[in-house]
Design an enzyme around this catalytic site. Structure first.
Site, mmCIF file in Angstrom:
data_model
loop_
_atom_site.group_PDB
_atom_site.id
_atom_site.type_symbol
_atom_site.label_atom_id
_atom_site.label_comp_id
_atom_site.label_asym_id
_atom_site.label_seq_id
_atom_site.Cartn_x
_atom_site.Cartn_y
_atom_site.Cartn_z
ATOM 1 N N GLY A 68 0.799 -1.225 0.000
ATOM 2 C CA GLY A 68 0.000 0.000 0.000
ATOM 3 C C GLY A 68 0.831 1.275 0.000
ATOM 4 N N ILE A 107 13.193 -2.076 -36.422
ATOM 5 C CA ILE A 107 14.234 -2.242 -37.439
ATOM 6 C C ILE A 107 14.549 -3.724 -37.643
ATOM 7 C CG2 ILE A 107 16.733 -1.920 -37.822
ATOM 8 C CD1 ILE A 107 16.356 0.969 -36.830
ATOM 9 N N GLY A 158 10.481 -8.997 -37.884
ATOM 10 C CA GLY A 158 10.028 -10.219 -37.208
ATOM 11 C C GLY A 158 11.110 -10.835 -36.334
ATOM 12 N N GLU A 206 12.126 2.904 -8.850
ATOM 13 C CA GLU A 206 12.895 4.060 -8.339
ATOM 14 C C GLU A 206 12.166 5.369 -8.686
ATOM 15 O OE1 GLU A 206 15.718 2.675 -7.058
ATOM 16 O OE2 GLU A 206 16.856 4.408 -6.368
ATOM 17 N N SER A 214 7.828 7.581 -13.949
ATOM 18 C CA SER A 214 8.007 8.811 -14.739
ATOM 19 C C SER A 214 7.069 9.900 -14.217
ATOM 20 C CB SER A 214 7.718 8.541 -16.217
ATOM 21 O OG SER A 214 8.796 7.848 -16.790
#
Lengths: 264, 378
Positions: free
Chosen positions: B126, B334, B337, B360, B363
């Site tokens: 929490g 680039i 597959g 850490e 964003s």
């Protein structure tokens, strides 16, 4: 025990190209490295030191311009105690004979060495001459192409690599041993070792021409009997052909190819 | 740039080490979740475990730039590898910054030498971004505190020898009621949950820590009673620079893979690097990686000069972690597959990078920190 290690800063020939017209090495942008065989020599010295850190002292010695200190710092960061750089314009342009005169003079000044280790050869010149020449000039025994070194007191037992086998040679200190890649795997530098080396630049002593007992006719370009007229990269051989398939199929292909060329 | 010859040499060492020791096993570590003991031993032997720890405590006495360089180079080959050198950041920093001499000798020295592993126990089920709302309790009992609670997503918890635990010593004082304790993992009542099955960074194992009536001697209080939140916050700046360096490494690794592949992959009769779309994509990726690099090393340099870097660390962490994902995404594109296949390193880097804008401080938290600074009355 005092061990001297010969080291040379060389261009990293893994990434080197030669100018096809002049035959000269394209040195621009090529990084300089510790000569690989010399790293094996240093590792051998450090392994001896690992066994008795208090009583073994490892000094690296090199000849070259001031920038060779970068390579010597690398040696210190691997664990060498200190280093000596012979650096002077008057040493410049030396061939192997003139180089070995200068380095032998430096070693004579150090004096109280027990063991000198060096790489078999440098990857830029590939002569394998400097080590043996130094030993001759110092008047000490030498063993080349060491792929194993054992120390017992003042006796050194070396397994000497030959093309088709090996020799076991016993030699007394002080002596000079040149090392091959099969001798060991050089350790990395240590992070703390790098920091120590750069924080204590006094661990590298620079000796000029005047600091060692040598005459100008013994070293430098004019004292060098060898002249390189030209150097060139041999033309690459044609690409080989890999045969694939079962043994029988490959033999059939080989026979067909040999017949086609009228070899058989 | 702000590097000297010493830093360049450290980069050379870290790059060689990463190429020879980490890259060849990165896929195996991704599968097994464990680094071979041999790698732990080498990381310790060559001084990577104690880069920023002072020499008198068994470390190398290096600076944050050196740590960032090693982190970048390691993570360029394996994003999980930052866990091998955690002693330099979240694990060791609390002891280094706030430990008593006795605590430093007992807990910091073995970390510097790579003999022990420590974790950082702040997050709870929490209490994530809202770190002040921890509910783990510490109740005074003579010369001891009795700790109860559950920590979650604790990096390296399954292997840790000790951990800095943040617990409430005063339930009514908010963040001022939090105290930091050093808790050893072999003490009675200490256990860890099953390692989490994560999307990426498999080499860095994560689990819960469960504390059931763990008796912690008062001598293991880190800093002062009630100052735990300040300890956590003051360590976060350096920690964020480390994750920013890790992100930079991931981004560099993804870019390197894209460059290599684009030169090898031939379509329509030529390597795809000859097509302008590929060239422009690579140019975009390389520019962003370099921008991240400048932010990361600028923040590290300020840390080295003892400056407060809360905003710069947040910017570096935010930008580098986001572009690591962007660059990894473009690198997969680039690769086409093949980039989706486990045979190619970029598949791993793409998964590994996803944690970077989350742990850490997400964003969003970084943007909160940055905006506070932007809007502050000057």
């Amino acid at each position: 025990m005092k061990i001297l290690v010969c080291a040379k800063q060389v261009p990293n020939t893994k990434n080197v190209t030669t100018d096809p017209v002049t035959g000269r090495i394209n040195r621009e942008g090529v990084e300089s490295i510790l000569n690989p065989d010399d790293a094996n020599a240093l590792e051998a010295a450090l392994e001896i030191k690992d066994k008795d850190p208090e009583n073994v002292h490892v000094t690296v010695i090199s000849m070259g311009p001031d920038q060779a200190k970068e390579m010597l710092n690398e040696c210190l960061a691997m664990g060498a105690d200190d280093a000596i750089l012979l650096s002077d314009r008057r040493f410049g342009g030396s061939d192997t004979w003139a180089t070995s005169n200068a380095i032998a003079a430096g070693m004579a000044k150090v004096g109280d060495y027990d063991l000198i280790l060096g790489g078999r050869q440098a990857i830029d010149g590939d002569t394998a001459q400097v080590g043996p020449q130094i030993a001759e000039k110092l008047g000490i025994p030498q063993v080349t192409y060491a792929e194993d070194i054992k120390i017992d007191g003042k006796t050194v037992t070396v397994k000497r690599q030959l093309e088709d086998g090996y020799e076991i040679i016993e030699v007394q200190m002080p002596c000079f041993i040149t090392c091959v890649a099969e001798l060991n795997t050089p350790r990395y530098m240590n992070v703390g070792g790098i920091i120590e080396a750069y924080d204590h630049p006094e661990r590298i002593t620079t000796w000029s021409f005047d600091d060692v007992d040598i005459k100008q006719e013994e070293t430098g370009l004019k004292a060098s009997p060898t002249n390189v007229f030209t150097s060139f990269a041999p033309a690459p051989k044609g690409a080989g052909v890999m045969l694939e398939g079962t043994d029988q199929e490959m033999v059939d292909q080989l026979m067909a190819s040999l017949k086609e060329k009228h070899y058989i | 740039m702000i590097f000297d010859a010493k830093h360049e040499m450290i980069r050379k060492l870290a790059r060689e080490f990463a190429e020879n020791e980490l890259e060849p096993i990165a896929n195996d570590v991704d599968k097994t979740g464990v680094y071979p003991q041999d790698v732990w031993d080498k990381v310790a032997r060559y001084g990577f475990t104690g880069i920023t720890i002072p020499k008198e405590y068994g470390g190398m006495g290096g600076d944050f730039k050196a740590l960032s360089i090693v982190c970048e180079e390691f993570c360029a080959k394996d994003v999980s590898a930052s866990s091998l050198i955690m002693g330099n950041s979240l694990s060791g920093e609390p002891f280094q910054m706030f430990g008593t001499e006795e605590q430093k000798q007992k807990y910091l020295v073995p970390l510097a030498k790579g003999e022990k592993i420590a974790s950082f126990g702040l997050t709870e089920p929490g209490a994530g971004c809202d770190a002040g709302s921890v509910s783990t309790t510490a109740v005074e009992d003579g010369d001891y505190y009795i700790l109860n609670g559950r920590k979650t997503f604790i990096t390296m918890a399954p292997f840790c020898d000790y951990v800095t635990i943040f617990a409430k010593t005063d339930l009514h004082s908010g963040t001022h009621g939090i105290t930091a304790f050093i808790v050893e993992s072999n003490w009675e009542g200490f256990s860890t949950g099953k390692p989490e099955e994560k999307m990426g960074i498999h080499g860095s194992q994560t689990s819960d820590i469960i504390l059931e009536n763990v008796r912690v001697p008062k001598s293991n209080i880190l800093g002062k009673v009630g100052r735990g939140f300040n300890i956590a916050m003051s360590i976060l700046d350096a920690g964020r620079v480390t994750v920013a360096s890790q992100s930079l490494g991931a981004a560099k690794g993804a870019l390197d893979e894209a460059v290599k592949y684009s030169k090898e992959r031939v379509q329509f009769g030529r390597p795809i690097s000859k097509f302008q779309n590929t060239q422009f994509t690579l140019a975009d990726m390389a520019t962003k990686v370099e921008a991240a690099r400048q932010l990361v090393y600028s923040a590290a340099d300020k840390l080295d000069h003892g400056q407060k870097v809360t905003t710069e660390a947040a910017m570096a962490k935010y930008f580098a972690s986001e572009i690591a994902n962007e660059v990894a995404y473009k690198s997969v594109q680039i690769h086409g597959g093949y980039g989706y296949m486990k045979d190619y390193a970029i598949e791993r880097i793409y998964r590994d990078a996803r944690i970077l804008p989350i742990y850490e401080g997400t964003s969003e938290i970084q943007k909160l920190v940055i905006s506070r600074s932007v809007l502050a009355d000057k």
